[in-house]
Scaffold this motif. Structure first.
Motif, mmCIF file in Angstrom:
data_model
loop_
_atom_site.group_PDB
_atom_site.id
_atom_site.type_symbol
_atom_site.label_atom_id
_atom_site.label_comp_id
_atom_site.label_asym_id
_atom_site.label_seq_id
_atom_site.Cartn_x
_atom_site.Cartn_y
_atom_site.Cartn_z
ATOM 1 N N TYR A 269 0.833 -1.199 0.000
ATOM 2 C CA TYR A 269 0.000 0.000 0.000
ATOM 3 C C TYR A 269 0.874 1.257 0.000
ATOM 4 O O TYR A 269 0.695 2.163 -0.826
ATOM 5 C CB TYR A 269 -0.902 -0.017 1.237
ATOM 6 N N LEU A 270 1.835 1.331 0.923
ATOM 7 C CA LEU A 270 2.706 2.509 1.009
ATOM 8 C C LEU A 270 3.590 2.641 -0.229
ATOM 9 O O LEU A 270 3.817 3.747 -0.731
ATOM 10 C CB LEU A 270 3.577 2.424 2.257
ATOM 11 N N HIS A 271 4.092 1.526 -0.715
ATOM 12 C CA HIS A 271 4.946 1.501 -1.900
ATOM 13 C C HIS A 271 4.193 2.062 -3.113
ATOM 14 O O HIS A 271 4.706 2.915 -3.842
ATOM 15 C CB HIS A 271 5.373 0.049 -2.134
ATOM 16 N N GLY A 272 2.965 1.599 -3.312
ATOM 17 C CA GLY A 272 2.158 2.096 -4.423
ATOM 18 C C GLY A 272 1.798 3.553 -4.268
ATOM 19 O O GLY A 272 1.803 4.328 -5.239
ATOM 20 N N LEU A 273 1.483 3.959 -3.042
ATOM 21 C CA LEU A 273 1.130 5.357 -2.787
ATOM 22 C C LEU A 273 2.346 6.263 -2.988
ATOM 23 O O LEU A 273 2.241 7.351 -3.574
ATOM 24 C CB LEU A 273 0.597 5.483 -1.362
ATOM 25 N N ALA A 274 3.515 5.818 -2.533
ATOM 26 C CA ALA A 274 4.741 6.590 -2.716
ATOM 27 C C ALA A 274 5.054 6.760 -4.196
ATOM 28 O O ALA A 274 5.500 7.830 -4.639
ATOM 29 C CB ALA A 274 5.904 5.909 -2.002
ATOM 30 N N ALA A 275 4.830 5.709 -4.983
ATOM 31 C CA ALA A 275 5.087 5.788 -6.421
ATOM 32 C C ALA A 275 4.139 6.768 -7.090
ATOM 33 O O ALA A 275 4.543 7.538 -7.978
ATOM 34 C CB ALA A 275 4.953 4.405 -7.049
ATOM 35 N N ARG A 276 2.879 6.761 -6.700
ATOM 36 C CA ARG A 276 1.919 7.728 -7.253
ATOM 37 C C ARG A 276 2.350 9.155 -6.947
ATOM 38 O O ARG A 276 2.315 10.033 -7.810
ATOM 39 C CB ARG A 276 0.530 7.488 -6.651
ATOM 40 N N ARG A 277 2.737 9.386 -5.701
ATOM 41 C CA ARG A 277 3.161 10.726 -5.298
ATOM 42 C C ARG A 277 4.400 11.157 -6.059
ATOM 43 O O ARG A 277 4.498 12.292 -6.522
ATOM 44 C CB ARG A 277 3.463 10.759 -3.795
ATOM 45 N N ALA A 278 5.353 10.241 -6.204
ATOM 46 C CA ALA A 278 6.610 10.584 -6.876
ATOM 47 C C ALA A 278 6.411 10.783 -8.372
ATOM 48 O O ALA A 278 7.087 11.603 -8.990
ATOM 49 C CB ALA A 278 7.643 9.487 -6.632
ATOM 50 N N SER A 279 5.478 10.039 -8.956
ATOM 51 C CA SER A 279 5.296 10.081 -10.403
ATOM 52 C C SER A 279 4.540 11.316 -10.878
ATOM 53 O O SER A 279 5.027 12.057 -11.712
ATOM 54 C CB SER A 279 4.559 8.818 -10.862
ATOM 55 N N GLY A 280 3.342 11.499 -10.332
ATOM 56 C CA GLY A 280 2.501 12.584 -10.845
ATOM 57 C C GLY A 280 2.210 12.423 -12.322
ATOM 58 O O GLY A 280 1.968 13.406 -13.037
ATOM 59 N N GLY A 281 2.263 11.169 -12.817
ATOM 60 C CA GLY A 281 2.002 10.922 -14.222
ATOM 61 C C GLY A 281 3.247 10.837 -15.082
ATOM 62 O O GLY A 281 3.147 10.659 -16.297
ATOM 63 N N ALA A 282 4.419 10.970 -14.476
ATOM 64 C CA ALA A 282 5.677 10.892 -15.219
ATOM 65 C C ALA A 282 6.497 9.705 -14.726
ATOM 66 O O ALA A 282 6.179 9.085 -13.714
ATOM 67 C CB ALA A 282 6.470 12.188 -15.057
#
Length: 302
Positions: A269-282
């Motif tokens: 859960y945290l790993h996926g959420l961290a990736a979303r935050r870091a990515s922002g679509g990029a």
């Protein structure tokens, strides 16, 4: 729109990619008390996250041992330690040949040349990322009496009888290709039947299994426990080293005291959420994901 209950095909790929936003309509069905699947939400994860007390010190918070990396893959050790340092344990003890690379990036890490049994006390082990063919390290860790997470090369070197004989919890974290090898089937069979595959792995090895992929699933060895479906993540997570970060994070949660099913679920859960935050679509790299874990943790806590 779905009636009575969410259906597995609406939550698990390959079918889930054809479903959009879901709306559940209650029609008064008498449903089983224990579902086949469940999915954690913010409040569930917040309740499971470890939190130090005023009396805590680094050892009481747990020490996670990381056996990873090789001359060819020193970065795997660095990324696994990165995830472990952000996972709630009080200290990280690294064992392996990549100590110089680990210390250069994370000087707070405790290092030891090995073998793991002589490295000092830990509350959980992570073994496998970038390990190469060091079977002795895997055997040494599996012989311990603390929870163990096995990933990557460690899965390739795994002895099913050694896993089943363990008294402490074991958490396996394969992707579809590794799961296919463990089950002696094709990768396409695993990706086309993720729920059946993760259950089969958990049963065959007597271990908790976190099956990574477009839908990440966590299954306990007991067949009467719901399989957890992770709701977070982004396709940008399909990048080199992201699984090493996840392994370190989940191992740290094991050392902090979470049960294997909870450690795997919360880490995903945290790993996926961290990736979303870091990515922002990029595009992101694995270190971006590791760096985003603290922010994801704060989001969940908030």
């Amino acid at each position: 729109m779905t009636f009575g209950a969410y259906k597995p095909a609406l939550l698990i790929d390959p079918a889930a990619e054809y479903a959009g936003a879901l709306r559940l309509v209650d029609i008064g069905l008498d449903l089983p008390v224990v579902p086949d699947l469940e999915s954690l939400q913010y409040a569930d994860v917040a309740e499971l996250l470890p939190e130090p007390s005023a009396e805590s010190d680094k050892y009481r918070r747990g020490v996670v041992g990381v056996v990873a990396g090789s001359a060819r893959y020193p970065g795997a050790a660095v990324l696994a330690v990165a995830g472990a340092l952000r996972g709630g344990a009080g200290a990280v003890r690294y064992v392996g040949p990549a100590a110089d690379a680990v210390i250069a990036r994370f000087p707070e890490t405790l290092v030891h040349a090995g073998p793991p049994a002589k490295a000092g006390r830990v509350q959980a082990w992570v073994v496998g990322p970038g390990l190469g063919d060091d079977t002795s390290a895997v055997d040494d860790v599996l012989a311990s009496d603390v929870p163990v997470l096995v990933d990557a090369d460690g899965l390739r070197l795994l002895d099913a009888s050694a896993v089943k004989a363990r008294s402490a919890a074991t958490l396996l974290t394969p992707h579809a290709g590794e799961a296919a090898a463990l089950l002696d089937v094709s990768r396409e069979e695993v990706e086309g039947a993720r729920l059946a595959s993760v259950r089969a792995l958990a049963s065959r090895y007597g271990a908790t299994v976190l099956l990574k992929g477009s839908t990440t699933l966590v299954a306990a060895p007991s067949g009467d426990t719901p399989v957890r479906v992770n709701p977070t993540g982004t396709p940008w997570l399909a990048t080199a080293g992201s699984g090493d970060v996840l392994s370190g994070l989940a191992g740290s949660l094991l050392a902090a005291g979470l049960e294997a099913r909870d450690a795997g679920s919360v880490a995903a859960y945290l790993h996926g959420l961290a990736a979303r935050r870091a990515s922002g679509g990029a595009a992101v790299v694995a270190q971006d994901v590791a760096d985003g874990i603290a922010g994801a943790w704060r989001d969940v806590r908030g």
